[in-house]
Design a protein around this motif. Sequence first.
Motif, PDB file in Angstrom:
ATOM      1  N   GLU B  95       0.846  -1.184   0.000  1.00 22.04           N
ATOM      2  CA  GLU B  95       0.000   0.000   0.000  1.00 22.04           C
ATOM      3  C   GLU B  95       0.882   1.235   0.000  1.00 22.04           C
ATOM      4  OE1 GLU B  95      -2.710   0.095   3.294  1.00 22.04           O
ATOM      5  OE2 GLU B  95      -3.458   2.076   2.726  1.00 22.04           O
ATOM      6  N   THR B  96       0.476   2.255  -0.723  1.00 21.77           N
ATOM      7  CA  THR B  96       1.225   3.510  -0.728  1.00 21.77           C
ATOM      8  C   THR B  96       0.250   4.651  -0.424  1.00 21.77           C
ATOM      9  OG1 THR B  96       0.860   3.698  -3.108  1.00 21.77           O
ATOM     10  CG2 THR B  96       2.945   2.746  -2.414  1.00 21.77           C
ATOM     11  N   PRO B  97       0.773   5.850  -0.106  1.00 20.66           N
ATOM     12  CA  PRO B  97      -0.135   6.984   0.135  1.00 20.66           C
ATOM     13  C   PRO B  97      -1.065   7.240  -1.046  1.00 20.66           C
ATOM     14  CG  PRO B  97       2.093   7.538   0.818  1.00 20.66           C
ATOM     15  CD  PRO B  97       2.178   6.198   0.155  1.00 20.66           C
ATOM     16  N   LYS B  98      -0.603   6.949  -2.267  1.00 20.67           N
ATOM     17  CA  LYS B  98      -1.406   7.215  -3.453  1.00 20.67           C
ATOM     18  C   LYS B  98      -2.402   6.090  -3.729  1.00 20.67           C
ATOM     19  CE  LYS B  98      -0.698   8.076  -8.411  1.00 20.67           C
ATOM     20  NZ  LYS B  98       0.306   7.882  -9.478  1.00 20.67           N
ATOM     21  N   ASN B  99      -1.934   4.843  -3.578  1.00 22.45           N
ATOM     22  CA  ASN B  99      -2.757   3.702  -3.978  1.00 22.45           C
ATOM     23  C   ASN B  99      -3.118   2.811  -2.784  1.00 22.45           C
ATOM     24  OD1 ASN B  99      -2.631   4.350  -6.741  1.00 22.45           O
ATOM     25  ND2 ASN B  99      -0.646   3.345  -6.910  1.00 22.45           N
ATOM     26  N   ALA B 100      -4.394   2.404  -2.745  1.00 22.33           N
ATOM     27  CA  ALA B 100      -4.840   1.496  -1.690  1.00 22.33           C
ATOM     28  C   ALA B 100      -4.242   0.115  -1.899  1.00 22.33           C
ATOM     29  CB  ALA B 100      -6.357   1.407  -1.686  1.00 22.33           C
ATOM     30  N   LEU B 101      -4.016  -0.228  -3.156  1.00 23.03           N
ATOM     31  CA  LEU B 101      -3.462  -1.540  -3.453  1.00 23.03           C
ATOM     32  C   LEU B 101      -2.568  -1.460  -4.679  1.00 23.03           C
ATOM     33  CD1 LEU B 101      -3.470  -4.668  -2.957  1.00 23.03           C
ATOM     34  CD2 LEU B 101      -5.281  -4.773  -4.640  1.00 23.03           C
ATOM     35  N   ASN B 102      -1.373  -2.015  -4.538  1.00 23.09           N
ATOM     36  CA  ASN B 102      -0.489  -2.187  -5.682  1.00 23.09           C
ATOM     37  C   ASN B 102      -0.193  -3.676  -5.769  1.00 23.09           C
ATOM     38  OD1 ASN B 102       0.494   0.760  -6.323  1.00 23.09           O
ATOM     39  ND2 ASN B 102       0.550   0.529  -4.112  1.00 23.09           N
ATOM     40  N   GLN B 103      -0.506  -4.282  -6.891  1.00 22.71           N
ATOM     41  CA  GLN B 103      -0.209  -5.702  -7.104  1.00 22.71           C
ATOM     42  C   GLN B 103       0.696  -5.801  -8.312  1.00 22.71           C
ATOM     43  OE1 GLN B 103      -4.160  -7.468  -7.620  1.00 22.71           O
ATOM     44  NE2 GLN B 103      -3.675  -8.827  -5.931  1.00 22.71           N
ATOM     45  N   ILE B 104       1.863  -6.399  -8.108  1.00 23.40           N
ATOM     46  CA  ILE B 104       2.805  -6.494  -9.210  1.00 23.40           C
ATOM     47  C   ILE B 104       3.343  -7.913  -9.312  1.00 23.40           C
ATOM     48  CG2 ILE B 104       5.053  -5.713 -10.045  1.00 23.40           C
ATOM     49  CD1 ILE B 104       4.303  -2.980  -8.857  1.00 23.40           C
ATOM     50  N   SER B 105       3.119  -8.499 -10.466  1.00 24.18           N
ATOM     51  CA  SER B 105       3.640  -9.840 -10.703  1.00 24.18           C
ATOM     52  C   SER B 105       5.157  -9.747 -10.878  1.00 24.18           C
ATOM     53  CB  SER B 105       2.985 -10.410 -11.962  1.00 24.18           C
ATOM     54  OG  SER B 105       3.532 -11.662 -12.254  1.00 24.18           O
ATOM     55  N   TYR B 127       9.643  -9.476 -14.106  1.00 23.45           N
ATOM     56  CA  TYR B 127       9.143  -8.120 -14.335  1.00 23.45           C
ATOM     57  C   TYR B 127       9.610  -7.282 -13.155  1.00 23.45           C
ATOM     58  CZ  TYR B 127       6.026 -11.416 -16.583  1.00 23.45           C
ATOM     59  OH  TYR B 127       5.535 -12.466 -17.282  1.00 23.45           O
ATOM     60  N   PRO B 128      10.312  -6.169 -13.383  1.00 22.62           N
ATOM     61  CA  PRO B 128      10.793  -5.382 -12.262  1.00 22.62           C
ATOM     62  C   PRO B 128       9.641  -4.792 -11.460  1.00 22.62           C
ATOM     63  CG  PRO B 128      11.113  -4.212 -14.325  1.00 22.62           C
ATOM     64  CD  PRO B 128      10.651  -5.574 -14.677  1.00 22.62           C
ATOM     65  N   ILE B 130       8.063  -1.932 -10.196  1.00 29.67           N
ATOM     66  CA  ILE B 130       8.116  -0.491 -10.438  1.00 29.67           C
ATOM     67  C   ILE B 130       6.910   0.168  -9.784  1.00 29.67           C
ATOM     68  CG2 ILE B 130       8.112   1.324 -12.190  1.00 29.67           C
ATOM     69  CD1 ILE B 130       9.412  -0.658 -14.104  1.00 29.67           C
ATOM     70  N   GLN B 132       4.386   3.470  -8.769  1.00 30.42           N
ATOM     71  CA  GLN B 132       3.873   4.670  -9.451  1.00 30.42           C
ATOM     72  C   GLN B 132       4.289   5.904  -8.666  1.00 30.42           C
ATOM     73  OE1 GLN B 132      -0.423   4.051  -9.896  1.00 30.42           O
ATOM     74  NE2 GLN B 132      -0.052   3.590 -12.042  1.00 30.42           N
TER      75      GLN B 132
END
Lengths: 180, 173
Positions: B95-105, B127-128, B130, B132
């Motif tokens: 989780e980041t201040p901008k996004n409630a959820l970041n999912q990265i394969s 896949y790196p 990365i 936002q």
Amino acid sequence: MGWVADSLDSIRSCQIRHVLTQIVSLGMIVTSALIVWKGLTYVTGSESPVVVVLSGSMEPGFKRGDILFLQMNKDPIRVGEIVVFNVDGRDIPIVHRVIKVHERHNTGEIQILTKGDNNNDDDRVLYAYGQLWLEQHHIMGRAVGFLPYVGWVTIIMTEKPIFKYLLIGALGLLIITSKE
Amino acid sequence: MHSFAYRLNTLLTFSLLLLAVLFGAASFLDAFNSPLSASSSHVQASAQVLKVNRFRRQLNGADEVSLTFNVSLDVQPLFTWNTKQVFVFLAAEYETPKNALNQISLWDHIILDKDQAKFQTKVTTKYPLIDQGSNLRGRKVDLILHWHVMPKTGRMIRDKLHLSDFHLPEAYT
């Protein structure tokens, strides 16, 4: 000569009935197909509930000619799901897997990135020029079910139109000439 | 006597119905074989971060991380007579201040055969990771194993298992 006119009349009325029956039964076929399609659209919530796989970019999972059943509901898109999306400026929808999801805090807006299992790179090259992410409005549905090979019928029909016209011609001829 | 169109209609409807029934039966048997609620407990897996290969801020201000993992997994219980392939992948969630959820394969793998469904391997991120933005320093990231069972025909099954979490370094490399 009255009996000749009588029999002609009777033949004519018979043919009219016959033609009417044919029209009605043809109408039944068209309508029942429409009912099935619209019913599926309603149940799955996706504007096109069934799609045919056209490319090998998802092999070995999906091959060309396989049929996918789509669903669209309120559940947010998550990584790993196989989605069908439309890119602006492209006519043909693409079926690929989601590899990145970013979801905003309050609005719940999503930005996703997709990739074909059989492709080396992600789909940014397929998106519109300068487009980095797909958003909710690009998504037509997520694949939930799978039926192999059946889609070849439509692929053959679209790529070799002669088969389509032959089939339609033959059907039309049979409908016109068939007797009760 | 029925017209040709009527017969054709009946034949088509019946064959479609038959296909639908077979499709349903295959899906039903799959659900019976590996109950969705219990399938996570059948899968054995673990993943540890061995090394942070690269951790930098890109020119556009987005943090980028490349990692090396040790992955061991056993998804043999997922295979049934109707399984064409199992697609497994390791995803980072945070989780980041901008996004409630970041999912990265980060890494994925296609398993076609039950014999190859149990292994241990050392992998680097395919896949790196990365972000936002530049929110990854010191960030806690959950590592989650997802699997997607693709049948020969019928319904596809998805599930996941939380493996571990780790904290990214406080400084770029």
